[in-house]
Design a protein around this motif. Structure first.
Motif, PDB file in Angstrom:
ATOM      1  N   ASP A   3       0.828  -1.200   0.000  1.00  0.00           N
ATOM      2  CA  ASP A   3       0.000   0.000   0.000  1.00  0.00           C
ATOM      3  C   ASP A   3       0.867   1.257   0.000  1.00  0.00           C
ATOM      4  O   ASP A   3       1.939   1.275   0.604  1.00  0.00           O
ATOM      5  N   PRO A   4       0.380   2.323  -0.640  1.00  0.00           N
ATOM      6  CA  PRO A   4       1.143   3.576  -0.646  1.00  0.00           C
ATOM      7  C   PRO A   4       1.186   4.196   0.752  1.00  0.00           C
ATOM      8  O   PRO A   4       0.326   3.929   1.590  1.00  0.00           O
ATOM      9  N   CYS A   5       2.190   5.038   0.962  1.00  0.00           N
ATOM     10  CA  CYS A   5       2.303   5.790   2.218  1.00  0.00           C
ATOM     11  C   CYS A   5       1.217   6.850   2.295  1.00  0.00           C
ATOM     12  O   CYS A   5       0.695   7.139   3.360  1.00  0.00           O
ATOM     13  N   VAL A   6       0.920   7.454   1.142  1.00  0.00           N
ATOM     14  CA  VAL A   6      -0.076   8.510   1.061  1.00  0.00           C
ATOM     15  C   VAL A   6      -0.840   8.318  -0.245  1.00  0.00           C
ATOM     16  O   VAL A   6      -0.249   8.027  -1.282  1.00  0.00           O
ATOM     17  N   SER A   7      -2.154   8.509  -0.174  1.00  0.00           N
ATOM     18  CA  SER A   7      -2.991   8.406  -1.364  1.00  0.00           C
ATOM     19  C   SER A   7      -4.227   9.271  -1.148  1.00  0.00           C
ATOM     20  O   SER A   7      -4.871   9.180  -0.104  1.00  0.00           O
ATOM     21  N   GLU A   8      -4.534  10.118  -2.126  1.00  0.00           N
ATOM     22  CA  GLU A   8      -5.705  10.999  -2.059  1.00  0.00           C
ATOM     23  C   GLU A   8      -6.389  10.972  -3.420  1.00  0.00           C
ATOM     24  O   GLU A   8      -5.740  10.796  -4.447  1.00  0.00           O
ATOM     25  N   PRO A  75      -2.210   6.215 -21.464  1.00  0.00           N
ATOM     26  CA  PRO A  75      -3.015   7.412 -21.702  1.00  0.00           C
ATOM     27  C   PRO A  75      -4.439   7.313 -21.164  1.00  0.00           C
ATOM     28  O   PRO A  75      -5.158   6.341 -21.405  1.00  0.00           O
ATOM     29  N   GLY A  76      -4.808   8.338 -20.397  1.00  0.00           N
ATOM     30  CA  GLY A  76      -6.137   8.415 -19.822  1.00  0.00           C
ATOM     31  C   GLY A  76      -6.362   7.523 -18.617  1.00  0.00           C
ATOM     32  O   GLY A  76      -7.452   7.524 -18.043  1.00  0.00           O
ATOM     33  N   ARG A  77      -5.325   6.767 -18.209  1.00  0.00           N
ATOM     34  CA  ARG A  77      -5.507   5.820 -17.103  1.00  0.00           C
ATOM     35  C   ARG A  77      -4.460   5.923 -16.001  1.00  0.00           C
ATOM     36  O   ARG A  77      -4.813   5.968 -14.831  1.00  0.00           O
ATOM     37  N   ARG A  78      -3.172   5.895 -16.366  1.00  0.00           N
ATOM     38  CA  ARG A  78      -2.144   5.881 -15.323  1.00  0.00           C
ATOM     39  C   ARG A  78      -0.838   6.491 -15.823  1.00  0.00           C
ATOM     40  O   ARG A  78      -0.407   6.253 -16.932  1.00  0.00           O
ATOM     41  N   PHE A  79      -0.233   7.270 -14.927  1.00  0.00           N
ATOM     42  CA  PHE A  79       1.113   7.781 -15.123  1.00  0.00           C
ATOM     43  C   PHE A  79       1.858   7.553 -13.812  1.00  0.00           C
ATOM     44  O   PHE A  79       1.350   7.911 -12.744  1.00  0.00           O
ATOM     45  N   ALA A  80       3.032   6.922 -13.894  1.00  0.00           N
ATOM     46  CA  ALA A  80       3.799   6.642 -12.680  1.00  0.00           C
ATOM     47  C   ALA A  80       5.289   6.718 -12.983  1.00  0.00           C
ATOM     48  O   ALA A  80       5.721   6.469 -14.115  1.00  0.00           O
ATOM     49  N   TRP A  93       5.811   7.683  -7.471  1.00  0.00           N
ATOM     50  CA  TRP A  93       4.633   8.546  -7.564  1.00  0.00           C
ATOM     51  C   TRP A  93       3.747   7.972  -8.656  1.00  0.00           C
ATOM     52  O   TRP A  93       4.239   7.558  -9.713  1.00  0.00           O
ATOM     53  N   GLN A  94       2.447   7.964  -8.391  1.00  0.00           N
ATOM     54  CA  GLN A  94       1.515   7.364  -9.343  1.00  0.00           C
ATOM     55  C   GLN A  94       0.217   8.165  -9.385  1.00  0.00           C
ATOM     56  O   GLN A  94      -0.298   8.583  -8.349  1.00  0.00           O
ATOM     57  N   TYR A  95      -0.285   8.354 -10.595  1.00  0.00           N
ATOM     58  CA  TYR A  95      -1.561   9.028 -10.834  1.00  0.00           C
ATOM     59  C   TYR A  95      -2.469   8.039 -11.555  1.00  0.00           C
ATOM     60  O   TYR A  95      -2.156   7.621 -12.673  1.00  0.00           O
ATOM     61  N   ASP A  96      -3.563   7.659 -10.909  1.00  0.00           N
ATOM     62  CA  ASP A  96      -4.547   6.771 -11.523  1.00  0.00           C
ATOM     63  C   ASP A  96      -5.790   7.579 -11.865  1.00  0.00           C
ATOM     64  O   ASP A  96      -6.282   8.347 -11.032  1.00  0.00           O
ATOM     65  N   ILE A  97      -6.287   7.392 -13.083  1.00  0.00           N
ATOM     66  CA  ILE A  97      -7.436   8.145 -13.579  1.00  0.00           C
ATOM     67  C   ILE A  97      -8.537   7.148 -13.920  1.00  0.00           C
ATOM     68  O   ILE A  97      -8.307   6.200 -14.675  1.00  0.00           O
ATOM     69  N   VAL A  98      -9.716   7.376 -13.361  1.00  0.00           N
ATOM     70  CA  VAL A  98     -10.859   6.513 -13.624  1.00  0.00           C
ATOM     71  C   VAL A  98     -11.992   7.379 -14.169  1.00  0.00           C
ATOM     72  O   VAL A  98     -12.388   8.371 -13.534  1.00  0.00           O
ATOM     73  N   ALA A  99     -12.504   7.004 -15.330  1.00  0.00           N
ATOM     74  CA  ALA A  99     -13.607   7.752 -15.947  1.00  0.00           C
ATOM     75  C   ALA A  99     -14.871   7.621 -15.101  1.00  0.00           C
ATOM     76  O   ALA A  99     -15.149   6.569 -14.531  1.00  0.00           O
ATOM     77  N   THR A 100     -15.598   8.734 -15.012  1.00  0.00           N
ATOM     78  CA  THR A 100     -16.891   8.766 -14.322  1.00  0.00           C
ATOM     79  C   THR A 100     -17.880   9.481 -15.246  1.00  0.00           C
ATOM     80  O   THR A 100     -17.484  10.043 -16.264  1.00  0.00           O
ATOM     81  N   ASP A 101     -19.150   9.468 -14.879  1.00  0.00           N
ATOM     82  CA  ASP A 101     -20.132  10.217 -15.658  1.00  0.00           C
ATOM     83  C   ASP A 101     -19.764  11.696 -15.594  1.00  0.00           C
ATOM     84  O   ASP A 101     -19.755  12.282 -14.513  1.00  0.00           O
ATOM     85  N   GLY A 102     -19.421  12.268 -16.727  1.00  0.00           N
ATOM     86  CA  GLY A 102     -19.127  13.687 -16.789  1.00  0.00           C
ATOM     87  C   GLY A 102     -17.717  14.078 -16.403  1.00  0.00           C
ATOM     88  O   GLY A 102     -17.416  15.253 -16.312  1.00  0.00           O
ATOM     89  N   GLY A 103     -16.840  13.132 -16.179  1.00  0.00           N
ATOM     90  CA  GLY A 103     -15.473  13.498 -15.814  1.00  0.00           C
ATOM     91  C   GLY A 103     -14.636  12.308 -15.419  1.00  0.00           C
ATOM     92  O   GLY A 103     -14.679  11.263 -16.074  1.00  0.00           O
ATOM     93  N   CYS A 104     -13.896  12.471 -14.323  1.00  0.00           N
ATOM     94  CA  CYS A 104     -13.032  11.392 -13.869  1.00  0.00           C
ATOM     95  C   CYS A 104     -12.659  11.591 -12.406  1.00  0.00           C
ATOM     96  O   CYS A 104     -12.886  12.666 -11.837  1.00  0.00           O
ATOM     97  N   GLU A 105     -12.123  10.560 -11.813  1.00  0.00           N
ATOM     98  CA  GLU A 105     -11.513  10.638 -10.495  1.00  0.00           C
ATOM     99  C   GLU A 105     -10.027  10.389 -10.671  1.00  0.00           C
ATOM    100  O   GLU A 105      -9.629   9.487 -11.413  1.00  0.00           O
TER     101      GLU A 105
END
Length: 153
Positions: A3-8, A75-80, A93-105
């Motif tokens: 698990d990561p040390c920090v995740s938001e 692309p559009g999903r993960r950059f680490a 460092w990791q950025y995860d992107i999940v599509a949602t209705d009208g945008g993403c998390e």
């Protein structure tokens, strides 16, 4: 992976590809981050797995440079990327992107990979004795800035 040390996570009213474009544009990512003041590609022609970039960082008047190797660029999903200072592993460092209705998390996460003995030295060098607390605050700021930039164009 442990698990990561920090995740938001933050919800963003923008398409995943737009957000991914902001995150993978190194000058933009540096402008969004709290400690990073510059990021420059130094190996590879694009932000792709295996590409290397330098990160110039500053905190409380202290400055240091890291070497970052891109591990994921989906692309559009993960950059680490993995971060090193000289020969020492520092972080992932990791950025995860999940599509949602009208945008993403977007979830920004970090793993502390410094050897235990190196943590105390690094705290003095960077002026950050509590890296987990600092990274928690920094990630919150970065995600707020990313949200604002992505939603306002």
């Amino acid at each position: 992976m442990i698990d990561p040390c920090v995740s938001e996570t933050v919800a963003i009213d923008a398409r995943p590809d737009v957000v991914y474009g902001l995150i993978t544009d190194l000058p933009t990512l540096a402008s969004l981050a709290e400690e990073a003041v510059a990021m420059r590609l130094c190996k590879g022609e694009a932000v792709a797995p295996g590409a290397v970039f330098t990160g110039n960082n500053e905190n409380s008047g202290r400055r240091w440079t890291t070497k970052c190797t891109v591990t994921d660029a989906d692309p559009g999903r993960r950059f680490a990327f993995d971060v090193r200072h000289t020969v020492f592993p520092i972080a992932r460092w990791q950025y995860d992107i999940v599509a949602t209705d009208g945008g993403c998390e977007v979830t920004e996460s970090t793993w502390d990979r410094r050897p235990g003995w190196f943590r105390k030295l690094a705290g003095k060098a960077t002026g950050v004795p509590d890296r987990v607390a600092a990274n928690t605050h920094h990630i919150q700021l970065t995600l707020q800035r990313l949200k604002q930039r992505a939603e306002t164009g």
